[in-house]
Scaffold this motif. Structure first.
Motif, mmCIF file in Angstrom:
data_model
loop_
_atom_site.group_PDB
_atom_site.id
_atom_site.type_symbol
_atom_site.label_atom_id
_atom_site.label_comp_id
_atom_site.label_asym_id
_atom_site.label_seq_id
_atom_site.Cartn_x
_atom_site.Cartn_y
_atom_site.Cartn_z
ATOM 1 N N UNK A 128 1.094 -1.295 0.163
ATOM 2 C CA UNK A 128 -0.053 0.017 0.195
ATOM 3 C C UNK A 128 1.027 1.141 0.113
ATOM 4 N N UNK A 129 1.940 1.262 0.914
ATOM 5 C CA UNK A 129 2.735 2.309 1.019
ATOM 6 C C UNK A 129 3.511 2.627 -0.382
ATOM 7 N N UNK A 130 4.189 1.396 -0.984
ATOM 8 C CA UNK A 130 4.769 1.364 -2.208
ATOM 9 C C UNK A 130 3.932 2.336 -3.326
ATOM 10 N N UNK A 131 2.771 1.856 -3.555
ATOM 11 C CA UNK A 131 1.825 2.357 -4.552
ATOM 12 C C UNK A 131 1.363 3.677 -4.277
ATOM 13 N N UNK A 132 1.329 4.004 -3.012
ATOM 14 C CA UNK A 132 0.849 5.351 -2.438
ATOM 15 C C UNK A 132 1.961 6.439 -3.103
ATOM 16 N N UNK A 133 3.441 6.062 -2.610
ATOM 17 C CA UNK A 133 4.349 6.666 -2.831
ATOM 18 C C UNK A 133 4.666 7.014 -4.219
ATOM 19 N N UNK A 134 4.535 5.826 -5.223
ATOM 20 C CA UNK A 134 4.520 6.000 -6.547
ATOM 21 C C UNK A 134 3.637 6.852 -7.108
ATOM 22 N N UNK A 135 2.351 6.927 -6.602
ATOM 23 C CA UNK A 135 1.191 7.772 -7.025
ATOM 24 C C UNK A 135 1.540 9.368 -6.812
ATOM 25 N N UNK A 136 2.469 9.520 -5.689
ATOM 26 C CA UNK A 136 2.725 10.661 -5.309
ATOM 27 C C UNK A 136 3.655 11.388 -6.297
ATOM 28 N N UNK A 137 4.641 10.547 -6.507
ATOM 29 C CA UNK A 137 5.992 10.720 -7.228
ATOM 30 C C UNK A 137 5.556 11.121 -8.646
ATOM 31 N N UNK A 138 4.557 10.397 -9.362
ATOM 32 C CA UNK A 138 3.978 10.615 -10.677
ATOM 33 C C UNK A 138 3.248 12.097 -10.713
ATOM 34 N N UNK A 139 2.402 12.434 -9.722
ATOM 35 C CA UNK A 139 1.747 13.438 -9.695
ATOM 36 C C UNK A 139 2.989 14.719 -9.404
ATOM 37 N N UNK A 140 3.992 14.539 -8.510
ATOM 38 C CA UNK A 140 4.846 15.576 -8.458
ATOM 39 C C UNK A 140 5.535 15.666 -9.957
ATOM 40 N N UNK A 141 5.818 14.899 -10.510
ATOM 41 C CA UNK A 141 6.370 15.325 -11.886
ATOM 42 C C UNK A 141 5.384 15.929 -12.965
ATOM 43 N N UNK A 142 4.107 15.464 -12.682
ATOM 44 C CA UNK A 142 3.273 16.100 -13.578
ATOM 45 C C UNK A 142 2.812 17.505 -13.104
ATOM 46 N N UNK A 143 2.652 17.749 -12.000
ATOM 47 C CA UNK A 143 2.641 19.199 -11.464
ATOM 48 C C UNK A 143 3.656 20.154 -11.982
ATOM 49 N N UNK A 144 4.783 19.225 -11.802
ATOM 50 C CA UNK A 144 6.140 20.208 -12.312
ATOM 51 C C UNK A 144 6.044 20.623 -13.776
ATOM 52 N N UNK A 145 5.483 19.599 -14.625
ATOM 53 C CA UNK A 145 5.355 19.706 -16.086
ATOM 54 C C UNK A 145 4.415 21.018 -16.211
ATOM 55 N N UNK A 146 3.353 21.055 -15.389
ATOM 56 C CA UNK A 146 2.268 21.951 -15.716
ATOM 57 C C UNK A 146 2.650 23.274 -15.222
ATOM 58 N N UNK A 147 3.467 23.562 -14.128
ATOM 59 C CA UNK A 147 4.006 24.525 -13.912
ATOM 60 C C UNK A 147 5.192 25.118 -14.679
ATOM 61 N N UNK A 148 5.809 24.292 -15.267
ATOM 62 C CA UNK A 148 6.869 24.890 -16.480
ATOM 63 C C UNK A 148 6.038 25.139 -17.591
ATOM 64 N N UNK A 149 4.934 24.529 -17.960
ATOM 65 C CA UNK A 149 4.150 24.856 -19.128
ATOM 66 C C UNK A 149 3.401 26.220 -18.786
ATOM 67 N N UNK A 150 3.017 26.531 -17.652
ATOM 68 C CA UNK A 150 2.383 28.010 -17.363
ATOM 69 C C UNK A 150 3.378 28.878 -17.444
ATOM 70 N N UNK A 151 4.679 28.821 -16.989
ATOM 71 C CA UNK A 151 5.789 29.603 -16.974
ATOM 72 C C UNK A 151 6.122 30.127 -18.264
#
Length: 345
Positions: free
Chosen positions: A276-299
């Protein structure tokens, strides 16, 4: 062919999407806020409609998932009630801080960076600890709320917090005794971040309940969902008063999540805590990369990066959701084989 003013293909898409998010929501106690709302916005719905309808969907899915976790004995109502009190106060302070930054013209930058740091930091921390302690969660039944927890299964930082005997002391799931003020402090801090980031906060509260208070993971998920029932219900009601909830969107999403949330909730009692913890952590890491790309796209004003960001979140959600279902099916299959072999021993 149309139903609720939507084409049959669109309804099918919403039902399938609702199922996937429901699995994640029931399994982790999070996932609705940063999946549904961005999806609706990219599909062309107004921001208020996307936020309001997304919140209504989160509320409905949280109710379904909480009922299943209740059946499994994975909701601590005392802890949930206290967390609601502390979280509500923290959300208000976080909201005030956000509006202050908005007046300074810094809100989008600060929130974006904070979001990436939190998602990435929590994701790395949870994944690293899960991999390091894989197979060493200690004995005992972590899914029984009345069972005593093996001290070795409690994170060191949670033991430190439990060592502060500031009265009044409360007993919560697993025989854990912790100060009321520690619970309210953790709840306030997670609520502060939730209000500041403008999200439900499940990705903060669930690991906080485990790593800071010592609550078993399945009960942390169930209790987090119990909290979301109240926050999501209030939010969707307020948006509904302003016409921000589109039932033609919410209904097919809930039709899919009704099954997905029950599958995800049931999986928490079948899948090992380390998984459960591994899946949760991987989900958050994927979200972090996605949000970083979105912020870069906005910038840099490159719209394609925002589309790639959304696609990455969807792929991460689909991959993790599929892994959850696979692990649950594998656990059921292993239990069945064990049952078949036992009589012969």
């Amino acid at each position: 062919m149309e139903l609720f003013g939507l084409a049959a293909s669109m309804i099918g898409l919403f039902v399938g999407f609702g199922f996937m998010v429901g699995v994640l929501f029931g399994f982790f106690g999070m996932g609705g806020s940063f999946l549904v709302t961005p999806a609706l916005m990219i599909m062309g719905f107004e921001t208020t409609t996307a936020v309001g309808s997304g919140m209504a969907f989160v509320f409905g899915t949280a109710v379904i998932a909480t009922l299943k976790h209740r059946d499994l004995g994975q909701v601590d109502y005392k802890l949930g009630g206290l967390m609601i009190v502390g979280t509500t106060a923290g959300i208000e302070v976080g909201r005030i801080g956000l509006y202050f930054l908005q007046d300074q013209g810094l809100a989008e930058l600060v929130v974006g960076v904070t979001y990436v740091v939190l998602l990435g930091g929590v994701g790395l921390f949870v994944t690293r600890n899960a991999l390091k302690n894989d197979g060493d969660d200690g004995g005992g039944d972590h899914h029984d709320p009345d069972a005593e927890i093996d001290p070795d299964a409690i994170p060191d930082i949670a033991k430190q917090i439990q060592s502060y005997t500031v009265p009044p002391m409360l007993s919560i799931s697993g025989g854990i005794r912790v100060s009321l003020w520690m619970i309210l402090g953790v709840a306030f801090a997670t609520g502060l971040l939730s209000g500041f980031l403008g999200v439900g906060g499940g990705f903060i509260r669930m690991p906080a309940m485990f790593y800071l208070i010592g609550v078993p993971v399945p009960i942390a998920v169930g209790t987090d969902l119990f909290e979301i029932v109240f926050s999501g219900g209030l939010g969707s009601f307020l948006y509904g008063l302003e016409g921000g909830v589109d039932l033609s969107i919410v209904a097919p999403l809930l039709a899919g999540s009704a099954l997905g949330a029950r599958i995800g909730s049931t999986a928490t009692s079948l899948v090992e805590e380390s998984e459960i913890k591994i899946y949760f952590g991987l989900m958050l890491l994927g979200g972090a990369v996605a949000v970083a790309l979105r912020q870069l796209g906005n910038a840099v004003e490159v719209e394609i990066l925002q589309v790639i960001s959304f696609g990455l979140i969807m792929l991460a959600a689909l991959a993790v959701g599929s892994a959850v279902i696979y692990s649950a099916v594998r656990a059921i299959r292993d239990d069945t084989r064990t049952t078949e072999v036992s009589p012969a021993d």
